[in-house]
Design a protein around this motif. Structure first.
Motif, PDB file in Angstrom:
ATOM      1  N   ASP A  85      -0.300 -26.856 -19.378  1.00  0.00           N
ATOM      2  CA  ASP A  85      -0.825 -27.386 -20.637  1.00  0.00           C
ATOM      3  C   ASP A  85      -1.128 -28.874 -20.565  1.00  0.00           C
ATOM      4  OD1 ASP A  85       1.731 -28.350 -20.483  1.00  0.00           O
ATOM      5  OD2 ASP A  85       2.396 -27.612 -22.430  1.00  0.00           O
ATOM      6  N   SER A  86      -1.062 -29.457 -19.366  1.00  0.00           N
ATOM      7  CA  SER A  86      -1.339 -30.884 -19.213  1.00  0.00           C
ATOM      8  C   SER A  86      -2.842 -31.153 -19.341  1.00  0.00           C
ATOM      9  CB  SER A  86      -0.846 -31.374 -17.847  1.00  0.00           C
ATOM     10  OG  SER A  86      -1.308 -32.690 -17.599  1.00  0.00           O
ATOM     11  N   PRO A  87      -3.226 -32.260 -19.978  1.00  0.00           N
ATOM     12  CA  PRO A  87      -4.652 -32.603 -20.083  1.00  0.00           C
ATOM     13  C   PRO A  87      -5.326 -32.831 -18.730  1.00  0.00           C
ATOM     14  CG  PRO A  87      -3.328 -33.898 -21.631  1.00  0.00           C
ATOM     15  CD  PRO A  87      -2.371 -33.196 -20.716  1.00  0.00           C
ATOM     16  N   VAL A  88      -4.527 -33.032 -17.666  1.00  0.00           N
ATOM     17  CA  VAL A  88      -5.123 -33.314 -16.359  1.00  0.00           C
ATOM     18  C   VAL A  88      -5.997 -32.159 -15.887  1.00  0.00           C
ATOM     19  CG1 VAL A  88      -3.261 -32.352 -14.934  1.00  0.00           C
ATOM     20  CG2 VAL A  88      -4.581 -34.300 -14.099  1.00  0.00           C
ATOM     21  N   TRP A  89      -5.709 -30.933 -16.353  1.00  0.00           N
ATOM     22  CA  TRP A  89      -6.520 -29.784 -15.931  1.00  0.00           C
ATOM     23  C   TRP A  89      -7.894 -29.769 -16.587  1.00  0.00           C
ATOM     24  CZ3 TRP A  89      -5.077 -27.453 -11.743  1.00  0.00           C
ATOM     25  CH2 TRP A  89      -3.727 -27.403 -11.410  1.00  0.00           C
ATOM     26  N   GLN A  90      -8.040 -30.471 -17.701  1.00  0.00           N
ATOM     27  CA  GLN A  90      -9.352 -30.502 -18.359  1.00  0.00           C
ATOM     28  C   GLN A  90     -10.373 -31.282 -17.541  1.00  0.00           C
ATOM     29  OE1 GLN A  90      -8.726 -31.981 -22.326  1.00  0.00           O
ATOM     30  NE2 GLN A  90      -7.147 -30.459 -22.799  1.00  0.00           N
ATOM     31  N   SER A  91      -9.897 -32.233 -16.757  1.00  0.00           N
ATOM     32  CA  SER A  91     -10.808 -33.018 -15.911  1.00  0.00           C
ATOM     33  C   SER A  91     -10.588 -32.695 -14.434  1.00  0.00           C
ATOM     34  CB  SER A  91     -10.579 -34.516 -16.151  1.00  0.00           C
ATOM     35  OG  SER A  91      -9.222 -34.861 -15.914  1.00  0.00           O
ATOM     36  N   TYR A  92     -10.134 -31.483 -14.160  1.00  0.00           N
ATOM     37  CA  TYR A  92      -9.802 -31.106 -12.780  1.00  0.00           C
ATOM     38  C   TYR A  92     -11.020 -31.136 -11.871  1.00  0.00           C
ATOM     39  CZ  TYR A  92      -9.145 -27.936  -8.859  1.00  0.00           C
ATOM     40  OH  TYR A  92      -9.136 -27.379  -7.603  1.00  0.00           O
ATOM     41  N   ARG A  93     -10.825 -31.660 -10.666  1.00  0.00           N
ATOM     42  CA  ARG A  93     -11.813 -31.610  -9.603  1.00  0.00           C
ATOM     43  C   ARG A  93     -11.129 -31.153  -8.329  1.00  0.00           C
ATOM     44  NH1 ARG A  93     -14.293 -31.895 -13.440  1.00  0.00           N
ATOM     45  NH2 ARG A  93     -16.037 -33.244 -14.009  1.00  0.00           N
ATOM     46  N   VAL A  94     -11.832 -30.424  -7.486  1.00  0.00           N
ATOM     47  CA  VAL A  94     -11.252 -29.940  -6.236  1.00  0.00           C
ATOM     48  C   VAL A  94     -10.908 -31.129  -5.357  1.00  0.00           C
ATOM     49  CG1 VAL A  94     -11.646 -28.544  -4.172  1.00  0.00           C
ATOM     50  CG2 VAL A  94     -12.529 -27.776  -6.393  1.00  0.00           C
ATOM     51  N   PRO A  95      -9.673 -31.223  -4.863  1.00  0.00           N
ATOM     52  CA  PRO A  95      -9.260 -32.406  -4.094  1.00  0.00           C
ATOM     53  C   PRO A  95      -9.868 -32.417  -2.705  1.00  0.00           C
ATOM     54  CG  PRO A  95      -7.513 -30.769  -4.079  1.00  0.00           C
ATOM     55  CD  PRO A  95      -8.585 -30.235  -4.998  1.00  0.00           C
ATOM     56  N   THR A  96      -9.778 -33.554  -2.070  1.00  0.00           N
ATOM     57  CA  THR A  96     -10.278 -33.702  -0.692  1.00  0.00           C
ATOM     58  C   THR A  96      -9.155 -33.671   0.333  1.00  0.00           C
ATOM     59  OG1 THR A  96     -10.195 -36.101  -0.921  1.00  0.00           O
ATOM     60  CG2 THR A  96     -12.282 -35.008  -1.448  1.00  0.00           C
ATOM     61  N   GLU A  97      -7.894 -33.685  -0.116  1.00  0.00           N
ATOM     62  CA  GLU A  97      -6.773 -33.563   0.806  1.00  0.00           C
ATOM     63  C   GLU A  97      -5.631 -32.828   0.116  1.00  0.00           C
ATOM     64  OE1 GLU A  97      -4.436 -37.780   0.103  1.00  0.00           O
ATOM     65  OE2 GLU A  97      -5.593 -37.479   1.928  1.00  0.00           O
ATOM     66  N   MET A  98      -4.785 -32.208   0.938  1.00  0.00           N
ATOM     67  CA  MET A  98      -3.688 -31.428   0.406  1.00  0.00           C
ATOM     68  C   MET A  98      -2.603 -32.348  -0.154  1.00  0.00           C
ATOM     69  SD  MET A  98      -1.415 -28.515   2.345  1.00  0.00           S
ATOM     70  CE  MET A  98      -0.779 -29.659   3.556  1.00  0.00           C
ATOM     71  N   PRO A  99      -2.002 -31.997  -1.304  1.00  0.00           N
ATOM     72  CA  PRO A  99      -0.918 -32.825  -1.843  1.00  0.00           C
ATOM     73  C   PRO A  99       0.362 -32.633  -1.045  1.00  0.00           C
ATOM     74  CG  PRO A  99      -1.175 -30.864  -3.175  1.00  0.00           C
ATOM     75  CD  PRO A  99      -2.283 -30.839  -2.156  1.00  0.00           C
ATOM     76  N   MET A 100       1.338 -33.428  -1.337  1.00  0.00           N
ATOM     77  CA  MET A 100       2.594 -33.365  -0.603  1.00  0.00           C
ATOM     78  C   MET A 100       3.543 -32.311  -1.165  1.00  0.00           C
ATOM     79  SD  MET A 100       4.431 -36.895  -1.837  1.00  0.00           S
ATOM     80  CE  MET A 100       5.679 -36.667  -0.575  1.00  0.00           C
ATOM     81  N   ALA A 101       3.314 -31.852  -2.391  1.00  0.00           N
ATOM     82  CA  ALA A 101       4.247 -30.896  -2.995  1.00  0.00           C
ATOM     83  C   ALA A 101       3.529 -30.102  -4.071  1.00  0.00           C
ATOM     84  CB  ALA A 101       5.467 -31.607  -3.570  1.00  0.00           C
ATOM     85  N   LEU A 102       4.224 -29.095  -4.578  1.00  0.00           N
ATOM     86  CA  LEU A 102       3.664 -28.167  -5.559  1.00  0.00           C
ATOM     87  C   LEU A 102       4.735 -27.855  -6.591  1.00  0.00           C
ATOM     88  CD1 LEU A 102       1.024 -26.211  -5.833  1.00  0.00           C
ATOM     89  CD2 LEU A 102       2.640 -24.456  -5.121  1.00  0.00           C
ATOM     90  N   ARG A 103       4.324 -27.726  -7.836  1.00  0.00           N
ATOM     91  CA  ARG A 103       5.258 -27.378  -8.915  1.00  0.00           C
ATOM     92  C   ARG A 103       5.352 -25.861  -9.043  1.00  0.00           C
ATOM     93  NH1 ARG A 103       5.335 -30.488 -14.619  1.00  0.00           N
ATOM     94  NH2 ARG A 103       7.199 -29.593 -15.566  1.00  0.00           N
ATOM     95  N   LEU A 104       6.581 -25.341  -8.961  1.00  0.00           N
ATOM     96  CA  LEU A 104       6.809 -23.907  -9.111  1.00  0.00           C
ATOM     97  C   LEU A 104       7.362 -23.532 -10.471  1.00  0.00           C
ATOM     98  CD1 LEU A 104       8.336 -22.778  -5.696  1.00  0.00           C
ATOM     99  CD2 LEU A 104       5.995 -22.525  -6.512  1.00  0.00           C
ATOM    100  N   GLY A 105       7.682 -24.519 -11.293  1.00  0.00           N
ATOM    101  CA  GLY A 105       8.270 -24.257 -12.591  1.00  0.00           C
ATOM    102  C   GLY A 105       9.128 -25.437 -13.003  1.00  0.00           C
ATOM    103  N   ASP A 106      10.108 -25.181 -13.868  1.00  0.00           N
ATOM    104  CA  ASP A 106      10.996 -26.221 -14.367  1.00  0.00           C
ATOM    105  C   ASP A 106      12.445 -25.803 -14.177  1.00  0.00           C
ATOM    106  OD1 ASP A 106       8.838 -27.743 -15.199  1.00  0.00           O
ATOM    107  OD2 ASP A 106       8.846 -26.909 -17.220  1.00  0.00           O
ATOM    108  N   LEU A 107      13.336 -26.807 -14.177  1.00  0.00           N
ATOM    109  CA  LEU A 107      14.768 -26.582 -14.074  1.00  0.00           C
ATOM    110  C   LEU A 107      15.466 -27.307 -15.216  1.00  0.00           C
ATOM    111  CD1 LEU A 107      15.224 -27.225 -10.234  1.00  0.00           C
ATOM    112  CD2 LEU A 107      15.103 -24.998 -11.359  1.00  0.00           C
ATOM    113  N   HIS A 108      16.517 -26.703 -15.757  1.00  0.00           N
ATOM    114  CA  HIS A 108      17.311 -27.382 -16.778  1.00  0.00           C
ATOM    115  C   HIS A 108      18.737 -26.866 -16.761  1.00  0.00           C
ATOM    116  CE1 HIS A 108      17.384 -24.005 -19.708  1.00  0.00           C
ATOM    117  NE2 HIS A 108      16.150 -23.776 -19.326  1.00  0.00           N
ATOM    118  N   LEU A 109      19.615 -27.621 -17.429  1.00  0.00           N
ATOM    119  CA  LEU A 109      21.029 -27.297 -17.521  1.00  0.00           C
ATOM    120  C   LEU A 109      21.409 -27.094 -18.986  1.00  0.00           C
ATOM    121  CD1 LEU A 109      22.474 -29.856 -14.941  1.00  0.00           C
ATOM    122  CD2 LEU A 109      22.310 -27.379 -14.647  1.00  0.00           C
TER     123      LEU A 109
END
Length: 651
Positions: free
Chosen positions: A387-411
């Protein structure tokens, strides 16, 4: 699968013949000591060092270099040896740094000769130390284990050796430094990135003289092997990994060889108030790396402060029980009628202790919540929620990122404080979306049919994100859906055209896909190990592959099961990754034969579940799967841009 150790963590060793790689970015001295049952080094003949590089079962480098490869055969060391320790020290010479805090954190890896890494450790947290105990191998219950130590010594190699009980340690340290001194003038430092500015600086340095063998050459960017990074020339880029005629590189990215620049300045806090949170307030070469480190710092802070709170409450509970027992067991207090007052006083002290602990916890959690509110909007697509606004302006990257989000964690102490669950790329193990009921009976869980659909929806969301964060043409998704039960969930992938082949169905489709991927793993393994990437068949797709498997084990025969286990074990090292959607109970007919498969995969769930255990502080983290906003088509536009970029790349 490599175990990335942290200080104090141990790991079993499946092999006794080991290659130990050391990458420091700057010349360091490597030595190995052999210790007896009491942890003492009896004499200098128990130390392998540049002036005495070979001992029974041990061989080290003769020079101080930025990259070492040490050989250890634990079966060949004397029976009286109970501990084998790897030491690193900074050499003494003109231009050489005098403390590890001024250089890159050394990286140490352990693995079988000509085999994958078993464990690795980045020796962080050093400052004024000029020598460090990096790793140790020790006997345990008839076998050997490795432990990440990271113990530094400001007194240098002499203090390090003396701490292991070696007599005349200073004399041996002097011998070692004298042995490597002649080679320092011939040591080649890590080359700088080949930007125009650095080339100009290098040319200027060449006219003024050699800065010395240990002078700082700047950070090296890009990686081509686990033993150390090499620079990338933007003016003459190499073909991306996976293109025909170029190198096939499936090693871990972003492994740096020099210290990153400091984090951005944090605005000063008002007197008596906590510091103002700032996105990217961590070390790193780029904002992406800073945010990654900051997120993991938030995770560690939440783990630590919650552990401290729970420990304080346990202490208060234990003290209350002891005081109540004393009040009840004291006959004088019962006769005098003071037992009731003692109990009330004990409960008051308990309430005071727990209240103070809760105040500290709430203060820390409030600060982490404020930081999360600042960091979350700044996260790039690979780290961001759907739901982040960053996806509204998404463009295909030119290099692979260092990590990926699989979800959230909480206590449970603050369920609303969600920490992104980030895993490094490329994936070092496959994923398993558990479509079986795993939540407590008291939890509201959808019925079996709905749960399986949610599991497949979750898998499609993960596959979409993996496609979205890779450059065009560097990631391919294949799908096995034997009975066609996942047609609705797979609609975004199929409709967008990002799949090169339709989902495989039936026994024939399953067999064909698994055979093709198994052959690909075999061929790329041989090419990588033999250094003959240009000998791969021209029609072989060397892009990274994600195989999404639905409804396992239905529709899979014994041969297919064996191939899946092979892909899970051998695939990640050569760019083939599994994303399984399965209920483990459905596979119970195979018995324990599939246990290694489940253990090799990272289990995630389509509904919240507290199955992720923290071995350090004993927390059970609640995992929240990534949620795609209802009523909004987020995946469709993202996949459309990915498909368009793939078509452009193929022209």
């Amino acid at each position: 699968m490599t175990a990335e150790l942290v200080r104090g963590q141990n790991h079993p060793l499946p092999h006794t013949r080991l290659d130990i790689g050391v990458s420091a970015g700057r010349p360091v001295v490597a030595a190995v000591t052999l210790s007896d049952e009491d942890g003492r080094v009896p004499g200098t003949e128990w130390v392998a060092h540049p002036a005495q590089p070979a001992l029974p079962g041990v061989e080290v480098s003769r020079q101080a270099t930025a990259d070492h490869l040490l050989a250890v055969d634990l079966n060949a060391v004397p029976a009286s040896v109970h501990r084998v320790t790897v030491l690193l020290a900074l050499p003494m010479g003109p231009g050489c740094p005098v403390r590890f805090g001024a250089v890159a954190a050394p990286f140490v890896s352990v693995g079988a000769p000509d085999g994958p890494e078993t464990a690795s450790y980045t020796v962080t947290g050093l400052d004024s130390e000029s020598a460090v105990v990096a790793m140790e191998f020790y006997r345990r219950q008839g076998g050997w284990k490795v432990r990440a130590v990271g113990q530094g010594y400001a007194g240098g190699l002499a203090a390090c050796l003396a701490d292991q009980g070696l007599d005349r340690a200073g004399e041996l340290a002097a011998v070692v430094h004298e042995a490597v001194a002649p080679g320092l003038s011939r040591t080649v430092g890590t080359p700088p990135p080949r930007t125009a500015e650095v080339r100009r600086n290098a040319a200027a340095a060449a006219t003024t003289g050699d800065p010395g063998p240990c002078a700082d050459h700047g950070p090296a960017l890009g990686t081509t092997s686990d033993t150390g990074p090499r620079p990338v020339d933007p003016a003459n880029p190499q073909p991306p990994a996976g293109t025909h005629g170029g190198p096939v590189d499936y090693t871990h990215p972003r492994r740096q060889s020099a210290a990153p620049p400091p984090p951005p300045a944090v605005p000063p806090a008002a007197p008596g108030r906590p510091p103002v949170p700032v996105a990217g307030d961590a070390t790193g070469w780029s904002m992406e790396e800073r945010l990654y480190n900051q997120v993991w710092g938030m995770f560690e802070d939440l783990a630590r402060t919650t552990a401290a709170y729970r420990s304080a409450v346990d202490f208060a509970d234990s003290r209350l029980d002891q005081e109540l027992d004393r009040a009840l067991s004291d006959p004088h207090s019962r006769i005098a009628g003071t037992a009731g007052g003692a109990r009330e006083a004990a409960r008051a002290r308990h309430g005071e202790l727990t209240g103070r602990a809760r105040e500290v916890l709430d203060r820390d959690l409030d600060q982490l919540t404020a930081e999360s509110e600042v960091v979350e909007p700044a996260l790039p697509p690979a780290f961001a929620r759907w739901d982040s606004p960053v996806w509204q302006s998404y463009r295909v990257p030119t290099e692979m990122p260092m990590a990926l989000r699989l979800g959230d964690l909480h206590l449970p102490e603050r369920p609303g404080l969600r920490i992104p669950m980030l895993v490094r790329l490329p994936l070092e193990r496959g994923l398993w979306v558990d479509s079986g009921r795993s939540a407590p009976e008291s939890a509201v869980v959808p019925d079996g049919t709905r749960l399986r659909a949610l599991a497949m929806d979750t898998a499609v969301a993960h596959a979409t994100r993996l496609l979205a964060v890779h450059p065009a043409g560097e990631f391919t998704v294949r799908v096995i859906d034997p009975a066609g039960a996942a047609a609705r969930s797979l609609t975004p992938l199929v409709r967008s055209g990002v799949l090169d082949e339709p989902p495989a169905a039936g026994a024939g489709g399953v067999s064909a896909v698994l055979a093709k991927l198994t052959q690909r793993v075999d061929l790329v393994q041989m090419a990588v190990r033999g250094g003959a990437a240009d000998a791969l068949p021209p029609d072989l797709d060397t892009a990274r592959q994600l195989l999404v498997v639905n409804d396992f084990p239905h529709g899979f025969d014994d041969r297919a099961v064996t191939q899946l286990r092979y892909l899970a074990d051998e695939g990640p090292a050569v760019g083939v990754h599994l994303l399984m959607v399965a209920d483990r109970e459905d596979a119970s007919a195979y018995g324990p034969v599939l246990d290694p498969l489940w253990r090799s995969l990272l289990r995630i769930t389509p509904v919240p579940d507290d199955h992720l255990a923290d071995p350090w502080v004993q927390h059970l983290w609640t995992y929240e799967p990534p949620a795609v906003p209802e009523g909004r088509d987020v995946l469709g536009p993202v996949l459309a841009r990915v498909a368009e970029a793939r078509r452009t790349w193929r022209r």
